[in-house]
Design a protein around this motif. Sequence first.
Motif, short mmCIF file in Angstrom:
data_model
loop_
_atom_site.label_atom_id
_atom_site.label_comp_id
_atom_site.label_asym_id
_atom_site.label_seq_id
_atom_site.Cartn_x
_atom_site.Cartn_y
_atom_site.Cartn_z
N PHE A 265 0.84 -1.21 0.00
CA PHE A 265 0.00 0.00 0.00
C PHE A 265 0.88 1.25 0.00
O PHE A 265 0.62 2.22 -0.73
N LEU A 266 1.95 1.22 0.80
CA LEU A 266 2.85 2.38 0.86
C LEU A 266 3.56 2.57 -0.48
O LEU A 266 3.71 3.70 -0.97
N GLN A 267 3.98 1.45 -1.09
CA GLN A 267 4.65 1.55 -2.40
C GLN A 267 3.69 2.17 -3.44
O GLN A 267 4.08 3.02 -4.23
N ALA A 268 2.45 1.71 -3.41
CA ALA A 268 1.46 2.23 -4.36
C ALA A 268 1.22 3.72 -4.12
O ALA A 268 1.10 4.51 -5.06
N THR A 269 1.18 4.11 -2.87
CA THR A 269 0.95 5.53 -2.54
C THR A 269 2.07 6.39 -3.14
O THR A 269 1.81 7.43 -3.75
N VAL A 270 3.31 5.93 -2.99
CA VAL A 270 4.44 6.69 -3.53
C VAL A 270 4.34 6.72 -5.07
O VAL A 270 4.44 7.79 -5.69
N ALA A 271 4.10 5.55 -5.68
CA ALA A 271 4.07 5.48 -7.15
C ALA A 271 2.93 6.33 -7.73
O ALA A 271 3.13 7.08 -8.68
N GLU A 282 6.32 18.66 -5.89
CA GLU A 282 6.44 18.83 -4.43
C GLU A 282 6.80 17.50 -3.76
O GLU A 282 7.65 17.43 -2.88
N PHE A 283 6.16 16.43 -4.24
CA PHE A 283 6.33 15.13 -3.60
C PHE A 283 7.73 14.57 -3.87
O PHE A 283 8.37 14.01 -2.98
N SER A 284 8.23 14.75 -5.11
CA SER A 284 9.55 14.17 -5.40
C SER A 284 10.64 14.94 -4.66
O SER A 284 11.61 14.34 -4.20
N VAL A 285 10.48 16.26 -4.51
CA VAL A 285 11.46 17.03 -3.73
C VAL A 285 11.49 16.48 -2.30
O VAL A 285 12.55 16.21 -1.73
N TYR A 286 10.30 16.25 -1.75
CA TYR A 286 10.20 15.74 -0.37
C TYR A 286 10.86 14.36 -0.25
O TYR A 286 11.63 14.10 0.67
N LEU A 287 10.57 13.48 -1.23
CA LEU A 287 11.13 12.12 -1.15
C LEU A 287 12.66 12.16 -1.22
O LEU A 287 13.35 11.46 -0.47
N ASN A 288 13.18 12.99 -2.13
CA ASN A 288 14.65 13.10 -2.24
C ASN A 288 15.25 13.58 -0.92
O ASN A 288 16.27 13.07 -0.47
N GLU A 289 14.58 14.55 -0.31
CA GLU A 289 15.09 15.09 0.97
C GLU A 289 15.13 14.01 2.04
O GLU A 289 16.10 13.85 2.76
N ILE A 290 14.05 13.28 2.11
CA ILE A 290 13.94 12.28 3.19
C ILE A 290 14.96 11.16 2.98
O ILE A 290 15.57 10.67 3.93
N VAL A 291 15.19 10.78 1.71
CA VAL A 291 16.19 9.75 1.44
C VAL A 291 17.59 10.27 1.81
O VAL A 291 18.38 9.58 2.45
N ALA A 292 17.87 11.53 1.45
CA ALA A 292 19.17 12.13 1.78
C ALA A 292 19.37 12.17 3.30
O ALA A 292 20.44 11.83 3.81
N GLN A 293 18.31 12.53 4.02
CA GLN A 293 18.40 12.59 5.49
C GLN A 293 18.70 11.21 6.07
O GLN A 293 19.51 11.06 6.97
#
Length: 298
Positions: A265-271, A282-293
Amino acid sequence: MKTKKVTKAVFPVAGLGTRFLPATKSIPKEIMTLVDRPLIQYAIDEARAAGIKEFIFVTSRGKSALEDYFDNAPELESELRKKGKTDLLDVLKDTNMESGAIAYMRQTRPLGLGHAVWCARRLIGDEPFAVLLPDDVIAADKACLQQMVEAYEQTGGCMVAAMEVPPAKASSYGVLDIEEDMGSIVKAKGMVEKPKAEEAPSNLAVIGRYILTPKVLTNLNRMKQGAGGEIQLTDAIAEEVGGEGGVFGYRFRGMRYDCGSKAGFLQATVAFGLSRPDLNEEFSVYLNEIVAQQKAAQ
Ligand code: UTP
């Protein structure tokens, strides 16, 4: 091959959804949302794209939110109209069902998927029908069920959507025993529900899309409990191997998400979030930030 048109689809939604407790204590799993649409809407859209005209829901106690979802919402609609929100009115239109196109059937006890489909037997009658499990969400350029309907017009018989899985995962699925591999279509000589990894006849797993002959309903009439103590749809389909029409697997083109599991479900939400033009940036900027953190913290 001359086949009868598939115009009816069964949506078994009577399961308990225990993997999503406590949420599913009061919300049907199928109403949980991917971005802003409930799981059931994705399944309905796929069925419509495949030419389905009659939608049969096998429900249970506590699923009234599902029935309300497909009802008209006159107050909401008139409010949106007053405010000139035509885009939102269009969004709502997709959720409305034509009178008489939708039917609900109760499964009074959760005796398994096979039993749930059997509960719809009188509404299906003597014609081929589709079954869609709404917790399997499939992102595809051409709707998965539409691809299957086209393949079914060549083969007839029963058709199940199939995808390759690693051997260790086979024990979570029904698995096809392959007689002949023709590329996107395979002819099955057997089907095993949840085999042990070392006993799986292939790595081709069955997922939640089916086109079935009414003969499967007759098989379900005399079914006993199978794997996990439930009445298994797989067993009733497997009986058709070697029968008049045979059983075929269809390797669909698309990405399937198991939204019945938390990780899926989480994978589908991201995709699905990333695939939305209004959210992507907005979402991809956030995902990149969280992965970098996360990397920095390791
Ligand atoms: P699942 O195996 O995912 O079971 O059912 P579930 O109850 O929904 O969820 P968990 O495992 O407890 O978390 C697959 C599909 O079959 C339907 C479910 O609603 C789901 O769409 N189903 C299952 C029924 O309609 N009736 C049943 O007795 C069992």
